[in-house]
Design a protein around this motif. Structure first.
Motif, PDB file in Angstrom:
ATOM      1  N   CYS A  32      54.540  45.281  29.531  1.00  9.83           N
ATOM      2  CA  CYS A  32      54.300  45.705  28.153  1.00  9.83           C
ATOM      3  C   CYS A  32      54.786  47.135  27.967  1.00  9.83           C
ATOM      4  O   CYS A  32      54.714  47.962  28.882  1.00  9.83           O
ATOM      5  CB  CYS A  32      52.807  45.625  27.815  1.00  9.83           C
ATOM      6  SG  CYS A  32      52.129  43.949  27.852  1.00  9.83           S
ATOM      7  N   TRP A  33      55.259  47.406  26.734  1.00  8.42           N
ATOM      8  CA  TRP A  33      55.816  48.719  26.441  1.00  8.42           C
ATOM      9  C   TRP A  33      54.929  49.490  25.478  1.00  8.42           C
ATOM     10  O   TRP A  33      54.397  48.933  24.521  1.00  8.42           O
ATOM     11  CB  TRP A  33      57.215  48.587  25.838  1.00  8.42           C
ATOM     12  CG  TRP A  33      58.215  48.000  26.774  1.00  8.42           C
ATOM     13  CD1 TRP A  33      58.737  46.748  26.742  1.00  8.42           C
ATOM     14  CD2 TRP A  33      58.794  48.650  27.904  1.00  8.42           C
ATOM     15  NE1 TRP A  33      59.613  46.566  27.775  1.00  8.42           N
ATOM     16  CE2 TRP A  33      59.674  47.715  28.508  1.00  8.42           C
ATOM     17  CE3 TRP A  33      58.670  49.914  28.456  1.00  8.42           C
ATOM     18  CZ2 TRP A  33      60.415  48.012  29.643  1.00  8.42           C
ATOM     19  CZ3 TRP A  33      59.414  50.213  29.589  1.00  8.42           C
ATOM     20  CH2 TRP A  33      60.273  49.276  30.168  1.00  8.42           C
ATOM     21  N   ALA A  34      54.789  50.773  25.731  1.00  6.42           N
ATOM     22  CA  ALA A  34      54.077  51.681  24.827  1.00  6.42           C
ATOM     23  C   ALA A  34      55.074  52.698  24.306  1.00  6.42           C
ATOM     24  O   ALA A  34      55.696  53.417  25.081  1.00  6.42           O
ATOM     25  CB  ALA A  34      52.937  52.386  25.560  1.00  6.42           C
ATOM     26  N   ASP A  35      55.238  52.743  22.999  1.00 11.60           N
ATOM     27  CA  ASP A  35      56.169  53.691  22.400  1.00 11.60           C
ATOM     28  C   ASP A  35      55.634  55.112  22.495  1.00 11.60           C
ATOM     29  O   ASP A  35      54.422  55.347  22.586  1.00 11.60           O
ATOM     30  CB  ASP A  35      56.417  53.351  20.925  1.00 11.60           C
ATOM     31  CG  ASP A  35      57.191  52.056  20.755  1.00 11.60           C
ATOM     32  OD1 ASP A  35      57.940  51.705  21.682  1.00 11.60           O
ATOM     33  OD2 ASP A  35      57.040  51.403  19.714  1.00 11.60           O
ATOM     34  N   THR A  36      56.530  56.060  22.488  1.00 11.25           N
ATOM     35  CA  THR A  36      56.151  57.464  22.383  1.00 11.25           C
ATOM     36  C   THR A  36      56.755  58.020  21.100  1.00 11.25           C
ATOM     37  O   THR A  36      57.767  57.503  20.611  1.00 11.25           O
ATOM     38  CB  THR A  36      56.674  58.268  23.590  1.00 11.25           C
ATOM     39  OG1 THR A  36      58.075  58.060  23.725  1.00 11.25           O
ATOM     40  CG2 THR A  36      55.973  57.840  24.868  1.00 11.25           C
ATOM     41  N   PRO A  37      56.145  59.045  20.528  1.00 15.20           N
ATOM     42  CA  PRO A  37      55.000  59.802  21.026  1.00 15.20           C
ATOM     43  C   PRO A  37      53.713  58.961  21.072  1.00 15.20           C
ATOM     44  O   PRO A  37      53.521  58.055  20.281  1.00 15.20           O
ATOM     45  CB  PRO A  37      54.855  60.939  20.013  1.00 15.20           C
ATOM     46  CG  PRO A  37      56.162  61.045  19.342  1.00 15.20           C
ATOM     47  CD  PRO A  37      56.705  59.661  19.305  1.00 15.20           C
ATOM     48  N   PHE A  38      52.852  59.319  22.012  1.00 16.50           N
ATOM     49  CA  PHE A  38      51.542  58.710  22.172  1.00 16.50           C
ATOM     50  C   PHE A  38      50.536  59.834  21.927  1.00 16.50           C
ATOM     51  O   PHE A  38      50.330  60.699  22.771  1.00 16.50           O
ATOM     52  CB  PHE A  38      51.415  58.148  23.585  1.00 16.50           C
ATOM     53  CG  PHE A  38      50.329  57.121  23.761  1.00 16.50           C
ATOM     54  CD1 PHE A  38      49.336  56.928  22.807  1.00 16.50           C
ATOM     55  CD2 PHE A  38      50.297  56.329  24.895  1.00 16.50           C
ATOM     56  CE1 PHE A  38      48.340  55.977  22.979  1.00 16.50           C
ATOM     57  CE2 PHE A  38      49.322  55.365  25.090  1.00 16.50           C
ATOM     58  CZ  PHE A  38      48.336  55.194  24.127  1.00 16.50           C
TER      59      PHE A  38
END
Length: 544
Positions: A394-400
């Motif tokens: 799974c991918w988490a976009d940035t900015p976080f």
């Protein structure tokens, strides 16, 4: 009847042509580099690249996922005329170069809204032997085509003019951390052959920084508020006077740069430009003026020439901030053949945000193992199968942003009821660990199917309880969410309520630094190893 019909068709055709002729021509703007200074100081170039970039822009714009439709179809030409540079410069021109090598005619077809899908032109200019300081000329760019109205463009070329080099910023004092204020000594050196008649200073800061003092000869603005990668608080200051070649000048007092409690690898940068007193003053007068005293320049010792550079005026602050990444699974019960919703959350508990500014907002990933006895019926759109159907990436976009969490809703079909079946949720690991992670102990989460409550789930901070009677933690089930969705709040800069962005950092950006760069590079390697797709949008170079 035949004669009457023929006459009617002829009349209709003539009317159609008349109507087309009456339509206003489509305006086309030629934009790009406006000034070019050619050096006589003999400094070697890092790279022989085109110094002039030009672009065609037509009315309208194309949406991010929209298929572009031409606003004009048909031939047209763009002519680049550099004959005024004859005798002191040679050019590398695009398209068909005419006799003499100083003119090019580019034959094109079709125009699209905006500029992204339209032709662009790169020009390289080099000096001939015998060129001298003060040689000048214009490169004139024009266009022509039926039904089109081109706005001409000119590039002013000057030999041996003022050349500005920025002084490298010193490292912050030992122990500098988020919440502290950095004193930035801004200075430049004129390495050109002519004096600068006035200069413009521009300095900027990303979301995690601010300027506690304002100056009356400076204007203040915010740029790219809807894109945290490119968002900047920008200050421009005008200075009159003659700034002589071979000398160095700096601000009488350092510029104070305050960092927020959530700041981490935020970017402060500055740039002096020999724009000229008149133009520099006009730019500042057009903005929101500061209310403090005037910022002044003074002559300073030149020092070591190696301490100055074309792109030296940037620093990332602070480098020791901590954030707390937290992966949380859920405990769910279900019968054989039943499909159950399994929420997974990924949180940044702060205090620092993850801007990923140097990496241009690259996403980073985490693994989700599917418990035995179950298969994925529906995965979040930000997740894809990795090494096997039992493992997802799974991918988490940035900015976080700090104090926010992302929800990922899986749907699992229970093919076989296995009491206490577990699947681990984890971040990629690398040697030495993440120096900016405040609490590695909660980096892992777990999915538990048909558990008894006695299963060991090290690293999980809880997990939501859903389904038929399985006792778990409390929280949002994430129902109806098929991707990574932010919840929670954030504090800080003017744009802190907006997450995400895809554009790159300020011009002159350095290589990625810090743990964010480590995190994203590891995630990229994970994606390649898993056979995952990494989607990259290539954008044409732009000039301002």
């Amino acid at each position: 009847m035949a004669v009457l019909l023929a006459a009617a068709l002829t009349t209709a055709g003539t009317a159609g042509l008349a109507q087309a002729a009456d339509e206003a021509p489509i305006p086309v703007a030629i934009t790009g580099t406006e000034r070019l200074g050619l050096s006589l100081n003999g400094e070697p170039e890092e790279e022989r690249y085109p110094q002039i970039e030009l672009q065609l822009n037509a009315p309208g714009e194309v949406g991010e996922d929209e298929q572009p439709t031409p606003v004009h179809q048909g031939p047209y030409t763009v002519t680049i005329d550099a004959t005024e540079l004859k005798g002191f410069a040679k050019l590398k021109l695009p398209c068909a170069v005419q006799a003499g090598g100083l003119t090019a005619v580019c034959e094109e077809n079709d125009l699209y809204p905006g500029g992204q899908f339209n032709p662009d032109y790169d020009i390289r200019v080099d000096l001939l032997a015998g060129a001298k300081a003060g040689d000048t000329g214009k490169i004139k760019v024009t266009g022509a085509g039926e039904g089109l109205a081109f706005t001409g463009h000119e590039v002013d070329v000057l030999v041996g003019g003022p050349e500005i080099r920025m002084k490298k910023l010193p490292a912050p004092p030992k122990g500098f951390s988020a919440g502290d204020t950095y004193a930035a000594p801004l200075a430049f050196r004129n390495v050109g052959s002519m004096s600068a008649d006035g200069v413009l200073l521009r300095f900027s800061a990303s979301r995690g920084m601010s300027f506690p003092e304002t100056y009356s000869n400076c204007s203040y603005a915010e740029e790219d508020k809807d894109n945290l990668i490119r968002y900047r608080k920008v200050v421009e200051c005008a200075f009159e006077g003659e700034f002589e070649p071979g000398k160095a000048y700096g601000t009488e007092t350092p510029v104070k740069v305050a960092t927020e409690k959530f700041a981490a690898y935020d970017i402060f940068g500055y740039w002096f430009s020999a724009l000229g007193a008149k133009q520099a003053t006009a730019r500042v007068e057009g903005g929101t003026k500061g209310t403090g005293p005037e910022l002044k320049l003074k002559e300073v010792p030149v020092g070591d020439a190696a301490g100055y550079g074309k792109y030296a005026g940037e620093i990332d602050l602070p480098a020791n901030s901590k954030y707390d990444l937290d992966l949380t699974g859920s405990r769910v019960s279900g019968k054989q053949g039943e499909t159950v919703k399994v929420p997974v959350t990924f949180a940044n508990n702060g205090p620092a945000w993850i801007g990923s500014l140097r990496a241009g907002g690259e996403p980073f990933g985490f693994y989700v193992e599917i418990p035995k006895g179950a298969k994925v019926a529906k995965a979040p759109e930000n997740c894809q199968e990795a090494d096997s159907p039992a493992q997802y990436l799974c991918w988490a976009d940035t900015p976080f942003l700090e104090n926010t969490e992302r929800a990922y809703a899986f749907e699992l079909r229970i093919d076989k009821v296995i009491e206490g079946a577990k699947g681990k949720i984890s971040l990629p690991k690398w040697e030495g660990g993440n120096p900016n992670e405040a609490d590695p102990a909660n980096d892992d989460g777990w999915i538990v199917l048909n558990g008894t409550g006695d299963e060991a789930t090290p690293g999980d901070t809880g997990g939501t309880g859903t389904g038929g009677g399985d006792n778990g933690g409390s929280g949002s089930s994430g129902e109806g969410d098929n991707g990574g969705t932010d919840t929670g709040g954030s504090t800080g800069g003017a744009a802190s309520g907006t997450d995400g962005g895809s554009e790159g950092p300020d011009d002159g950006g350095l290589a990625s630094t810090g743990s964010v760069a480590l995190l994203t590079s590891v995630a990229a390697a994970v994606a390649l190893a898993a056979g995952g797709a990494f989607y990259v949008t290539a954008r044409r170079r732009r000039t301002s």
